[in-house]
Design a protein around this motif. Structure first.
Motif, short mmCIF file in Angstrom:
data_model
loop_
_atom_site.label_atom_id
_atom_site.label_comp_id
_atom_site.label_asym_id
_atom_site.label_seq_id
_atom_site.Cartn_x
_atom_site.Cartn_y
_atom_site.Cartn_z
N GLN A 53 -60.82 75.16 8.25
CA GLN A 53 -61.52 75.55 9.48
C GLN A 53 -62.74 76.40 9.16
O GLN A 53 -63.78 76.26 9.81
N ALA A 54 -62.64 77.26 8.16
CA ALA A 54 -63.80 78.06 7.74
C ALA A 54 -64.89 77.14 7.19
O ALA A 54 -66.08 77.31 7.48
N ARG A 55 -64.50 76.15 6.40
CA ARG A 55 -65.47 75.18 5.87
C ARG A 55 -66.13 74.41 7.01
O ARG A 55 -67.34 74.15 6.98
N PHE A 118 -58.35 86.37 0.70
CA PHE A 118 -59.35 85.51 1.35
C PHE A 118 -59.78 86.24 2.62
O PHE A 118 -58.93 86.70 3.40
N VAL A 119 -61.09 86.33 2.86
CA VAL A 119 -61.60 87.05 4.03
C VAL A 119 -62.65 86.20 4.72
O VAL A 119 -63.63 85.79 4.09
N TRP A 120 -62.44 85.95 6.02
CA TRP A 120 -63.40 85.19 6.83
C TRP A 120 -63.73 86.01 8.08
O TRP A 120 -63.11 85.80 9.15
N PRO A 121 -64.68 86.94 8.00
CA PRO A 121 -64.99 87.79 9.16
C PRO A 121 -65.39 87.00 10.40
O PRO A 121 -65.06 87.41 11.53
N ALA A 122 -66.07 85.87 10.21
CA ALA A 122 -66.51 85.09 11.37
C ALA A 122 -65.33 84.54 12.16
O ALA A 122 -65.47 84.22 13.34
N LEU A 123 -64.19 84.42 11.52
CA LEU A 123 -62.99 83.93 12.18
C LEU A 123 -61.99 85.05 12.46
O LEU A 123 -60.92 84.79 13.02
#
Length: 234
Positions: A53-55, A118-123
């Motif tokens: 989903q991040a990709r 793993f860090v995805w701030p936008a999500l």
């Protein structure tokens, strides 16, 4: 591009920096609360889905993870962290590749335990994987090596990772010498000092940002074939 003058930089108020994870601009619209039932099929499918989903949102290197190891050099153990790329994901764990003689390689040889985030701030999502590492079989490293660009293979041979270098020119010289060495070699071999590690988790924690810092945290604890799922307070 001119160099920035540090003396002219505006110092931000770090204490005032915050994101309200209840804001639709920072959290995927109408995303339901992370629930223990999401881990019914194990931790790996959910981590894989979050990476995909991040990709899909165009996040650069969604497989990047901060890898923490333990240095035993000095009077007391010290944590050491850096960013690497996850290059394999299975129910057994996450796989990454490096120079075995690098700082992280030496640290893992002395103490195989590690953690990766793993860090995805936008999500407004994070995943933390903790457990013991082991070297992957040579054939697994060889299969991944075949997928690497030629430039990356040359770099693995040219760089004595984590060792001091006097200048950028010296590093470029080492690469030029390596390029000449393998100029007539179509299939550059795997360096004997290079390969993969599997981080085999005994704990995987999923984090989802929520309004007022009342975040969702769900952890999977793994003991052999058994696994338990538990919600943690933020």
């Amino acid at each position: 591009m001119r160099d920035l003058d540090p003396s002219a930089a505006v110092v931000p108020d770090l204490a005032a920096m915050r994101v309200d994870y209840g804001d639709p601009l920072t959290v995927p619209a109408a995303e339901p609360d992370l629930d223990e039932s999401w881990l019914a099929g194990g931790w790996e499918p959910l981590l894989r889905r979050w990476i995909e989903q991040a990709r899909g949102l165009g996040i650069a290197e969604p497989n990047a993870m901060v890898l923490a190891t333990v240095s035993l050099v000095g009077p007391a153990p010290r944590p050491v962290a850096r960013t690497v790329l996850c290059k394999g994901l299975s129910p057994d764990g996450v796989t990454f590749y490096t120079n075995y003689d690098s700082a992280k390689g030496e640290q893992l040889a002395a103490n195989p335990y590690a953690a990766a985030s793993f860090v995805w701030p936008a999500l407004a999502r994070q995943v933390h994987v903790r457990g013991v590492t082991e070297r992957v079989p040579a054939e697994v490293t060889a299969a991944y090596w075949q997928a690497r660009p030629r430039e990356s293979r040359l770099g693995a041979w040219a760089s004595q990772q984590s060792r001091p270098v006097s200048s950028r020119a010296e590093l470029d010289r080492a690469l030029a010498e390596t390029t000449a060495r393998f100029a007539e070699v179509d299939d550059i071999p795997v360096p004997p000092h290079w390969g993969g590690y599997l981080l085999r988790p005994d704990e995987v924690e999923f984090w989802q940002g929520r309004h007022g810092r009342l975040h969702n945290r769900v952890v999977v604890r793994i003991d052999g074939a058994d696994a338990t799922v538990e919600r943690l307070q933020p």
